[in-house]
Motif scaffolding. Structure first.
Motif, PDB file in Angstrom:
ATOM      1  N   UNK A   9       0.922  -1.258  -0.040  1.00  0.00           N
ATOM      2  CA  UNK A   9       0.000  -0.033   0.025  1.00  0.00           C
ATOM      3  C   UNK A   9       0.816   1.053   0.038  1.00  0.00           C
ATOM      4  N   UNK A  10       0.264   2.490  -0.180  1.00  0.00           N
ATOM      5  CA  UNK A  10       1.070   3.608  -0.218  1.00  0.00           C
ATOM      6  C   UNK A  10       2.165   3.955   0.906  1.00  0.00           C
ATOM      7  N   UNK A  11       1.374   3.409   2.181  1.00  0.00           N
ATOM      8  CA  UNK A  11       2.210   3.886   3.374  1.00  0.00           C
ATOM      9  C   UNK A  11       3.285   2.785   3.728  1.00  0.00           C
ATOM     10  N   UNK A  12       3.078   1.389   3.157  1.00  0.00           N
ATOM     11  CA  UNK A  12       3.921   0.413   3.174  1.00  0.00           C
ATOM     12  C   UNK A  12       3.531  -0.540   4.354  1.00  0.00           C
ATOM     13  N   UNK A  73      -4.377   3.351   7.229  1.00  0.00           N
ATOM     14  CA  UNK A  73      -3.545   4.609   7.552  1.00  0.00           C
ATOM     15  C   UNK A  73      -3.620   5.513   5.988  1.00  0.00           C
ATOM     16  N   UNK A  74      -3.224   4.740   5.040  1.00  0.00           N
ATOM     17  CA  UNK A  74      -3.334   5.450   3.483  1.00  0.00           C
ATOM     18  C   UNK A  74      -4.520   5.320   2.708  1.00  0.00           C
ATOM     19  N   UNK A  75      -5.408   4.454   3.120  1.00  0.00           N
ATOM     20  CA  UNK A  75      -6.806   4.096   2.385  1.00  0.00           C
ATOM     21  C   UNK A  75      -6.717   3.340   1.256  1.00  0.00           C
ATOM     22  N   UNK A  76      -5.454   2.627   0.898  1.00  0.00           N
ATOM     23  CA  UNK A  76      -5.352   1.914  -0.289  1.00  0.00           C
ATOM     24  C   UNK A  76      -6.191   0.485  -0.184  1.00  0.00           C
TER      25      UNK A  76
END
Length: 122
Positions: A9-12, A73-76
């Motif tokens: 995901x975007x934040x990992x 956290x990042x929504x992905x």
């Protein structure tokens, strides 16, 4: 030998690894069209999930045959899972993990065919 890809995901916080998909699917059902994923289907044993459970959210709808997971956290949207089941016609469908192919690292989505499914009215 099929190349394995990593994805996150975007934040990992949510990570996975799986074989490079030969195709991806754009599903037109009500939830998939709103999520905007391009997905790749896998038997569960082909996917390695490295998840941060504290920031992973699950959502089920309708017949509850699938669970959709996204990173809080990042929504992905990260993946969905579906258990094995038998159709009304008696056809056995295996369990599967459905990864958001947009999250693969170093993978060009335009390099594989896109299969379109229109399930909005199913």
């Amino acid at each position: 030998m099929t190349r394995r890809l990593n994805g996150a995901c975007h934040c990992g916080a949510q990570r996975f690894a799986a074989p490079a998909p030969e195709t991806v699917t754009r599903c037109g059902c009500s939830i998939c069209s709103k999520r905007g994923d391009l997905v790749a289907y896998y038997p569960p044993e082909e996917v390695e999930l490295d998840l941060t459970r504290a920031s992973l959210a699950a959502y089920q709808w309708g017949d509850r045959m699938m669970t959709f997971h996204h990173c809080q956290t990042c929504g992905c949207s990260v993946f969905s899972d579906a258990p094995a089941w038998t159709t009304d016609e008696g056809e056995d469908r295996p369990a599967r993990l459905i990864l958001n192919a947009r999250l693969f690292d170093d993978f060009h989505l335009e390099a594989v065919p896109v299969r379109n499914l229109n399930r909005r009215n199913d």
